[in-house]
Design a protein around this motif. Structure first.
Motif, PDB file in Angstrom:
ATOM      1  N   HIS A   1       0.872  -1.179   0.000  1.00 45.36           N
ATOM      2  CA  HIS A   1       0.000   0.000   0.000  1.00 45.36           C
ATOM      3  C   HIS A   1       0.909   1.231   0.000  1.00 45.36           C
ATOM      4  O   HIS A   1       2.130   1.107   0.180  1.00 45.36           O
ATOM      5  CB  HIS A   1      -0.963  -0.004   1.197  1.00 45.36           C
TER       6      HIS A   1
ATOM      7  N   SER B   1       0.765   3.542   2.171  1.00 48.66           N
ATOM      8  CA  SER B   1       0.845   4.097   3.523  1.00 48.66           C
ATOM      9  C   SER B   1       2.273   4.256   4.086  1.00 48.66           C
ATOM     10  O   SER B   1       2.499   5.182   4.883  1.00 48.66           O
ATOM     11  CB  SER B   1      -0.011   3.266   4.480  1.00 48.66           C
TER      12      SER B   1
ATOM     13  N   GLU C   1      -6.544  -6.465  -8.750  1.00 47.78           N
ATOM     14  CA  GLU C   1      -5.371  -6.782  -9.568  1.00 47.78           C
ATOM     15  C   GLU C   1      -4.217  -7.063  -8.616  1.00 47.78           C
ATOM     16  O   GLU C   1      -4.285  -6.683  -7.436  1.00 47.78           O
ATOM     17  CB  GLU C   1      -5.011  -5.557 -10.424  1.00 47.78           C
TER      18      GLU C   1
ATOM     19  N   PHE D   1      -1.670  -2.522  -8.625  1.00 51.30           N
ATOM     20  CA  PHE D   1      -2.720  -1.502  -8.761  1.00 51.30           C
ATOM     21  C   PHE D   1      -2.155  -0.210  -8.209  1.00 51.30           C
ATOM     22  O   PHE D   1      -1.125  -0.226  -7.525  1.00 51.30           O
ATOM     23  CB  PHE D   1      -3.979  -1.914  -7.982  1.00 51.30           C
TER      24      PHE D   1
ATOM     25  N   PHE E   1      -3.176   1.256  11.548  1.00 46.41           N
ATOM     26  CA  PHE E   1      -2.503   2.567  11.584  1.00 46.41           C
ATOM     27  C   PHE E   1      -3.463   3.739  11.713  1.00 46.41           C
ATOM     28  O   PHE E   1      -3.023   4.895  11.691  1.00 46.41           O
ATOM     29  CB  PHE E   1      -1.605   2.729  10.342  1.00 46.41           C
ATOM     30  N   THR E   2      -4.784   3.471  11.786  1.00 44.65           N
ATOM     31  CA  THR E   2      -5.740   4.562  12.018  1.00 44.65           C
ATOM     32  C   THR E   2      -6.722   4.144  13.104  1.00 44.65           C
ATOM     33  O   THR E   2      -7.046   2.967  13.260  1.00 44.65           O
ATOM     34  CB  THR E   2      -6.536   4.905  10.726  1.00 44.65           C
TER      35      THR E   2
ATOM     36  N   CYS F   1      -9.756   4.795   5.248  1.00 42.98           N
ATOM     37  CA  CYS F   1      -9.362   6.080   5.823  1.00 42.98           C
ATOM     38  C   CYS F   1      -9.489   6.029   7.345  1.00 42.98           C
ATOM     39  O   CYS F   1     -10.003   5.045   7.901  1.00 42.98           O
ATOM     40  CB  CYS F   1     -10.233   7.199   5.263  1.00 42.98           C
ATOM     41  N   GLY F   2      -9.066   7.087   8.011  1.00 49.37           N
ATOM     42  CA  GLY F   2      -9.218   7.143   9.461  1.00 49.37           C
ATOM     43  C   GLY F   2      -8.323   8.210  10.049  1.00 49.37           C
ATOM     44  O   GLY F   2      -7.625   8.932   9.330  1.00 49.37           O
TER      45      GLY F   2
ATOM     46  N   GLY G   1      -6.436   6.151   1.848  1.00 54.78           N
ATOM     47  CA  GLY G   1      -5.755   5.490   0.736  1.00 54.78           C
ATOM     48  C   GLY G   1      -6.821   5.071  -0.256  1.00 54.78           C
ATOM     49  O   GLY G   1      -7.669   4.235   0.054  1.00 54.78           O
TER      50      GLY G   1
ATOM     51  N   ARG H   1     -10.273   2.268  -9.313  1.00 52.40           N
ATOM     52  CA  ARG H   1     -11.680   2.053  -8.947  1.00 52.40           C
ATOM     53  C   ARG H   1     -12.483   3.324  -9.274  1.00 52.40           C
ATOM     54  O   ARG H   1     -13.628   3.252  -9.715  1.00 52.40           O
ATOM     55  CB  ARG H   1     -11.802   1.749  -7.464  1.00 52.40           C
TER      56      ARG H   1
HETATM   57  C1  FA5 Z   1      -5.206   0.143   2.370  1.00 49.09           C
HETATM   58  O1  FA5 Z   1      -4.408  -0.209   1.511  1.00 49.09           O
HETATM   59  C2  FA5 Z   1      -4.851   1.185   3.354  1.00 49.09           C
HETATM   60  N1  FA5 Z   1      -3.460   1.464   3.309  1.00 49.09           N
HETATM   61  C3  FA5 Z   1      -5.690   2.412   3.077  1.00 49.09           C
HETATM   62  C4  FA5 Z   1      -5.635   3.431   4.167  1.00 49.09           C
HETATM   63  C5  FA5 Z   1      -4.752   4.492   4.061  1.00 49.09           C
HETATM   64  C6  FA5 Z   1      -6.463   3.312   5.283  1.00 49.09           C
HETATM   65  C7  FA5 Z   1      -4.677   5.432   5.072  1.00 49.09           C
HETATM   66  C8  FA5 Z   1      -6.426   4.257   6.258  1.00 49.09           C
HETATM   67  C9  FA5 Z   1      -5.534   5.303   6.161  1.00 49.09           C
HETATM   68  P1  FA5 Z   1      -7.186  -1.257   1.389  1.00 49.09           P
HETATM   69  O2  FA5 Z   1      -6.510  -2.556   1.386  1.00 49.09           O
HETATM   70  O3  FA5 Z   1      -8.612  -1.243   1.707  1.00 49.09           O
HETATM   71  O4  FA5 Z   1      -6.507  -0.242   2.395  1.00 49.09           O
HETATM   72  O5  FA5 Z   1      -6.961  -0.551  -0.030  1.00 49.09           O
HETATM   73  C10 FA5 Z   1      -7.349   0.756  -0.281  1.00 49.09           C
HETATM   74  C11 FA5 Z   1      -7.929   0.879  -1.682  1.00 49.09           C
HETATM   75  O6  FA5 Z   1      -6.968   0.439  -2.630  1.00 49.09           O
HETATM   76  C12 FA5 Z   1      -9.139  -0.007  -1.917  1.00 49.09           C
HETATM   77  O7  FA5 Z   1     -10.310   0.614  -1.475  1.00 49.09           O
HETATM   78  C13 FA5 Z   1      -9.128  -0.123  -3.420  1.00 49.09           C
HETATM   79  O8  FA5 Z   1      -9.637   1.035  -4.028  1.00 49.09           O
HETATM   80  C14 FA5 Z   1      -7.657  -0.196  -3.695  1.00 49.09           C
HETATM   81  N2  FA5 Z   1      -7.226  -1.601  -3.760  1.00 49.09           N
HETATM   82  C15 FA5 Z   1      -6.876  -2.407  -2.746  1.00 49.09           C
HETATM   83  N3  FA5 Z   1      -6.533  -3.628  -3.184  1.00 49.09           N
HETATM   84  C16 FA5 Z   1      -6.680  -3.589  -4.524  1.00 49.09           C
HETATM   85  C17 FA5 Z   1      -6.481  -4.532  -5.579  1.00 49.09           C
HETATM   86  N4  FA5 Z   1      -6.024  -5.752  -5.327  1.00 49.09           N
HETATM   87  N5  FA5 Z   1      -6.725  -4.135  -6.850  1.00 49.09           N
HETATM   88  C18 FA5 Z   1      -7.158  -2.880  -7.095  1.00 49.09           C
HETATM   89  N6  FA5 Z   1      -7.358  -1.942  -6.172  1.00 49.09           N
HETATM   90  C19 FA5 Z   1      -7.128  -2.295  -4.901  1.00 49.09           C
END
Ligand code: FA5
Length: 356
Positions: free
Chosen positions: A181, A183, A223, A226, A270-271, A302-303, A326, A331
């Motif tokens: 991610h 982050s 994917e 991403f 982390f949030t 988020c958070g 994030g 999407r």
């Molecule tokens: C996170 O990756 C957290 N780091 C987000 C975050 C940041 C939370 C800061 C709080 C504070 P998550 O795994 O839900 O969270 O991914 C965030 C977004 O990335 C998803 O909502 C989606 O839009 C995109 N995403 C995640 N995994 C995939 C994937 N395999 N393929 C495409 N988009 C993805």
């Protein structure tokens, strides 16, 4: 033959040569003419060969006259040769001429990838809100991708992000990996800002775009590679209301005043508190489809930045608070352009790319 006859004969050779030359129209014919009128067995050349048979006086006059005829024919030959060359050049140029009335050849136009277009739109919206773009590395350490974000070694939340490890070897609990991610960029950005003034670190308001990698089962929404756009705002007195306002405003700026959004309680190490941010799916009008599942498409997590994470970034959680999010630009692009499968993005199929 008497001297007089020879001189007459020479004069008619000159006339015949010049007449024949006037009819020559190309360089091949000109070479044939040259052989006939100036070659070894040409009549004027034979006069030279027979000079010895004349008396000395006659020889001089006949020789002079034959020479004049030869020089005249050679001069006429050179002149004709240059005329023919000029004519050939002019003809070649004429055949190459440009017809400016012809329709032009179509120019194949390149265009920006839909993901790039989406990112640029996001940068512009976040720019208007006062966020700066910050970039950080795709190859990370376990420490930055997990530990400093409050995922200790062995923490079960690591299972949410199946990881591609690059090098474990000697590194023990701090292997090198492809970031799962964006982050970890939060920590880099906070540490960098805090280093400028450790007792009073400056506020941070950044977005962090970039690729993330997970060992995922791919489907219409997932994917293995991403991109994400991370957001981070840290300063005194930042609240969850600021976070809700920022993301709701983003959705309105992207999709119009009437867009429906929702925050769902969630968990990230982390949030605290944490939420998922969803936008009502336009592809199915909120009824539910293979892209969104239940009528809402999850756009991001988020958070409020966890106190431990603030501390790891060099910010005192007693004095500072912050929010983070994030999002998945792909999407968002799916909703924006009505794309029903995320796997089209990196397939490089021109039938897909040419639609944007
Ligand atoms: C996170 O990756 C957290 N780091 C987000 C975050 C940041 C939370 C800061 C709080 C504070 P998550 O795994 O839900 O969270 O991914 C965030 C977004 O990335 C998803 O909502 C989606 O839009 C995109 N995403 C995640 N995994 C995939 C994937 N395999 N393929 C495409 N988009 C993805």
């Amino acid at each position: 033959m008497s001297e007089l006859d020879v001189l007459k004969e020479l004069e008619s050779m000159r006339m015949a040569g010049l007449e024949a030359l006037a009819k020559v129209e190309n360089e091949d014919a000109l070479q044939a003419w040259r052989t006939a009128f100036l070659g070894r067995s040409a009549p004027v050349m034979q006069v030279f060969q027979k000079l010895g048979s004349y008396a000395a006086e006659e020889r001089k006059e006949i020789g002079q006259a034959a020479n004049e005829v030869k020089v005249a024919l050679e001069g006429a030959y050179a002149e004709r040769l240059s005329e023919l060359k000029e004519r050939a050049t002019a003809a070649a140029l004429a055949s190459e001429s440009l017809d400016v009335t012809l329709p032009g050849r179509p120019v194949v136009q390149g265009r920006l990838h839909p993901d790039t277009q989406m990112l640029r739109e996001l940068f512009s919206v976040f720019g208007e809100m006062g966020f700066q773009v910050y970039r950080s590395r795709e190859v990370e350490t376990d420490e930055f991708n997990f530990q400093l974000l409050n995922f200790p070694v062995g923490h079960p939340a690591r299972d949410m992000q199946d990881t591609y490890f690059i090098e474990a070897g000697e590194r023990g609990d701090n292997p090198i990996l492809l970031r799962t991610h964006t982050s970890p960029g939060q920590i880099h950005a906070m540490q960098e800002a805090a280093a400028t003034n450790p007792t009073n670190p400056p506020p941070v308001r950044i977005v962090l775009p970039g690729m993330a990698y997970r060992y995922e089962q791919t489907d219409a929404r997932h994917e293995t590679q991403f991109d994400q756009i991370e957001g981070l705002a840290v300063g005194p007195g930042i609240t969850f209301t600021n976070l809700k306002a920022t993301l709701s405003d983003l959705a309105r700026r992207l999709f119009g005043e009437n867009v429906r959004t929702r925050f769902r309680a969630s968990y990230f190490p982390f949030t605290e508190p944490s939420a998922e941010f969803d936008i009502e799916c336009f592809l199915c009008g909120g009824k539910g489809c293979p892209v969104c599942g239940g009528g809402w498409l999850e756009i991001g997590g988020c958070g409020m930045v966890h106190p431990n994470v603030l501390r790891n970034g060099g910010y005192d959680p007693e004095r500072y608070s912050g929010f983070a999010f994030g999002l998945g630009p792909q999407r968002i692009a799916m909703l924006r352009y009505g794309i029903n499968d995320i796997r089209y993005f990196w397939e490089n199929d021109l039938r897909f790319l040419e639609q944007f």
